[in-house]
Scaffold this motif. Structure first.
Motif, PDB file in Angstrom:
ATOM      1  N   UNK A   1      16.004  24.471  -3.145  1.00 47.46           N
ATOM      2  CA  UNK A   1      14.550  24.316  -3.323  1.00 47.46           C
ATOM      3  C   UNK A   1      14.121  22.866  -3.123  1.00 47.46           C
ATOM      4  N   UNK A   2      14.786  21.933  -3.829  1.00 48.51           N
ATOM      5  CA  UNK A   2      14.376  20.526  -3.787  1.00 48.51           C
ATOM      6  C   UNK A   2      14.953  19.780  -2.587  1.00 48.51           C
ATOM      7  N   UNK A   3      15.837  20.416  -1.837  1.00 48.56           N
ATOM      8  CA  UNK A   3      16.473  19.709  -0.710  1.00 48.56           C
ATOM      9  C   UNK A   3      15.711  19.828   0.589  1.00 48.56           C
ATOM     10  N   UNK A   4      14.488  20.383   0.493  1.00 53.54           N
ATOM     11  CA  UNK A   4      13.737  20.580   1.756  1.00 53.54           C
ATOM     12  C   UNK A   4      12.256  20.335   1.563  1.00 53.54           C
ATOM     13  N   UNK A   5      11.506  20.437   2.656  1.00 52.61           N
ATOM     14  CA  UNK A   5      10.037  20.410   2.554  1.00 52.61           C
ATOM     15  C   UNK A   5       9.505  21.578   3.396  1.00 52.61           C
ATOM     16  N   UNK A   6       8.297  21.475   3.908  1.00 48.58           N
ATOM     17  CA  UNK A   6       7.717  22.625   4.634  1.00 48.58           C
ATOM     18  C   UNK A   6       8.183  22.698   6.076  1.00 48.58           C
ATOM     19  N   UNK A   7       9.118  21.840   6.451  1.00 48.93           N
ATOM     20  CA  UNK A   7       9.601  21.823   7.827  1.00 48.93           C
ATOM     21  C   UNK A   7      10.765  22.806   7.970  1.00 48.93           C
TER      22      UNK A   7
ATOM     23  N   UNK B   1      11.826  15.126  12.562  1.00 48.80           N
ATOM     24  CA  UNK B   1      11.300  15.908  13.686  1.00 48.80           C
ATOM     25  C   UNK B   1      10.927  15.056  14.892  1.00 48.80           C
ATOM     26  N   UNK B   2      10.322  13.895  14.650  1.00 47.16           N
ATOM     27  CA  UNK B   2       9.825  13.079  15.756  1.00 47.16           C
ATOM     28  C   UNK B   2      10.655  11.808  15.951  1.00 47.16           C
ATOM     29  N   UNK B   3      11.693  11.629  15.143  1.00 48.57           N
ATOM     30  CA  UNK B   3      12.468  10.377  15.157  1.00 48.57           C
ATOM     31  C   UNK B   3      12.962  10.021  16.557  1.00 48.57           C
TER      32      UNK B   3
ATOM     33  N   UNK C   1      12.817   8.600  10.242  1.00 46.89           N
ATOM     34  CA  UNK C   1      11.897   7.666  10.908  1.00 46.89           C
ATOM     35  C   UNK C   1      12.607   6.830  11.973  1.00 46.89           C
ATOM     36  N   UNK C   2      13.744   6.238  11.636  1.00 45.61           N
ATOM     37  CA  UNK C   2      14.464   5.376  12.587  1.00 45.61           C
ATOM     38  C   UNK C   2      15.884   5.892  12.781  1.00 45.61           C
ATOM     39  N   UNK C   3      16.334   5.891  14.028  1.00 54.47           N
ATOM     40  CA  UNK C   3      17.734   6.237  14.289  1.00 54.47           C
ATOM     41  C   UNK C   3      18.583   5.056  13.825  1.00 54.47           C
TER      42      UNK C   3
END
Ligand code: S2G
Ligand code: ZN
Length: 455
Positions: free
Chosen positions: A22-28, A417-419, A452-454
């Motif tokens: 449950x806490x290890x994710x978000x809506x993605x 997702x966009x990193x 955010x950053x690789x």
């Protein structure tokens, strides 16, 4: 060896499979979820102790708020410890003279909005997930939403922050001051940093004066290019609180999902939803007549009550939830406002040419240049097949964004997702400097690693 039990009470630590899931994710969707534990600190000092623990054990920390993120920014997929701010959810102080409210990071956005109203004031950042999202996460992603054209973004209302860096230091940034010309404003580094530079513990939020009662108008706009003509026509005559749009497909999905009536009888390709002060109703009527005479608008409706205003807002705010069953491939794009019509037409054409069996659902905050492109999964494709096609499509769409100096993530953040596409919107020099800041604020790379950053 340091242990979590040495820092927190047992009730503040979870490691059962269900809690980790449950806490290890978000809506993605689409990213592995595998944290090693979830912890619930109750004070800034406990957050500092958790950073010390992570440094000693060389384990990553993933900050977690309302878990409503859409770019995988709060997903823990590699044994990290999720730091949930659910138990740091108190409003600590209110100062009427400065119109400042000090919140712990876990205060739900809607609770802040309600608290502000109780003080006769207004917290003007609003979006569909406000009932679940937390102010700490809103700051970490610089959340935007539906009132940006009048009130700006979260960044514009952050007057101070208490943040724990990746070295365990607790920084007190700006302390709610209106003016403070003493060097770099660290506060604005942390806003939008997605938990990669520091763990936001407290936010000093500046509040606005309460607005007049609002009215909502929904207009039928046959040509996408005319959406911006309508925006200009209204902007010349009154102050808008919101200017949103959605396509006929988006409307059809919301109507089906929520069993809502159409705003008016005339079928049309695009809809504009506007909000304004009730005192501007006459000016709005003049703008409407002007847009009809120009042929930009073919029909419209204006709310006659607050209940009807809320019902009209459902047509826009209900889109995300209504299309979720189609596991949409999401893009959250922005270009300057004057480029929106041509950009939207370019992307629409590309998708239709390349993927003719894909349904394209357009909606978003067109008044500030932010378009939500959601491509709905055709029934004949599995989620994995469809996501793979979406990932293959993204570089071509991002190239169209890059050609217009736009953003590949207008408000949802980069996360995971966009990193790998950051270079479409940020230069090599900027990415290098962002990595330098990351090394400065998080030298051991324990804060939200990989986001955010690789590396
Ligand atoms: C919106 C919500 C998330 C999404 O509706 O404005 O930001 O893209 C979105 O479905
Ligand atoms: Zn949005």
């Amino acid at each position: 060896m340091a242990t979590l039990q040495g820092i927190l009470a047992d009730k503040q630590i979870k490691s059962d499979a269900e809690s980790l899931a449950v806490w290890g994710k978000d809506w993605t969707n689409g990213f592995p979820v595998a944290p090693s534990a979830v912890v619930f600190p109750e004070s800034n000092q406990q957050v500092q102790a958790l950073v010390e623990y992570a440094l000693a054990e060389r384990v990553g920390l993933v900050p977690s708020g309302g878990r409503t993120g859409l770019s995988g920014g709060a997903v823990a997929g590699n044994g990290e410890v999720v730091v949930s701010f659910d138990r740091m959810n108190r409003i600590l102080d209110f100062n009427p003279q400065d119109r400042l409210v000090t919140c712990q990071a876990g205060v739900i956005t809607q609770s802040l909005q309600e608290y502000a109203a109780e003080q006769g004031l207004y917290y003007p950042v609003d979006f569909a997930s406000a009932g679940s999202s937390q102010i700490g996460g809103n700051v970490a992603t610089n959340a935007g939403g539906i009132k940006v054209i009048r009130y700006g973004l979260t960044r514009d209302w952050v007057a101070g922050l208490r943040v724990v860096t990746g070295s365990g230091e607790l920084l007190d940034c700006n302390a709610g001051l209106v003016k403070n010309a003493t060097g770099y404003d660290m506060r604005h580094l942390f806003v939008g940093s997605e938990g990669t530079l520091g763990l936001i513990c407290e936010v000093d939020v500046r509040l606005a004066a309460q607005p007049a009662p609002q009215m909502v108008m929904v207009l039928g706009v046959p040509q996408v290019v005319d959406l911006l003509n309508v925006l200009a026509g209204f902007n010349q005559r009154l102050t808008l609180s919101a200017f949103e749009f959605f396509s006929d497909l988006a409307l059809a999905k919301v109507r089906a999902h929520r069993e809502l009536p159409a705003p008016f009888a005339t079928p049309v390709a695009y809809y504009a939803l506007l909000e304004f002060d009730e005192g501007s109703l006459d000016a709005a009527g003049e703008a409407f007549e002007y847009c009809v005479e120009k042929g930009w608008v073919v029909d419209g409706v204006v709310s006659q009550s607050q209940a009807q205003a809320a019902a009209l807002w459902q047509l826009r705010e209900g889109i995300s939830e209504s299309i979720a069953p189609f596991t949409p491939y999401k893009n959250d794009l922005s270009v300057t406002i004057q480029q929106v019509p041509e950009f939207l037409a370019d992307v629409d054409q590309f998708v239709q040419d390349s993927y003719p069996d894909f349904e394209v659902c357009w909606y978003g905050h067109i008044g500030d240049g932010n378009l939500h492109l959601n491509i709905l999964r055709p029934q004949h494709l599995s989620v994995e097949e469809f996501m793979a096609k979406g990932h293959a499509m993204s570089p071509k769409i991002f190239a169209l964004v890059q050609a217009r100096r736009g953003s590949i993530s207008a408000e949802h953040g980069v996360g995971l997702l966009k990193r790998d596409f950051l270079n479409y919107s940020r230069s090599e020099a900027e990415i290098r400097l962002m990595k330098g800041l990351k090394e400065l604020f998080d030298p051991a790379q324990i804060l939200n690693p990989g986001k955010l950053l690789k590396a």
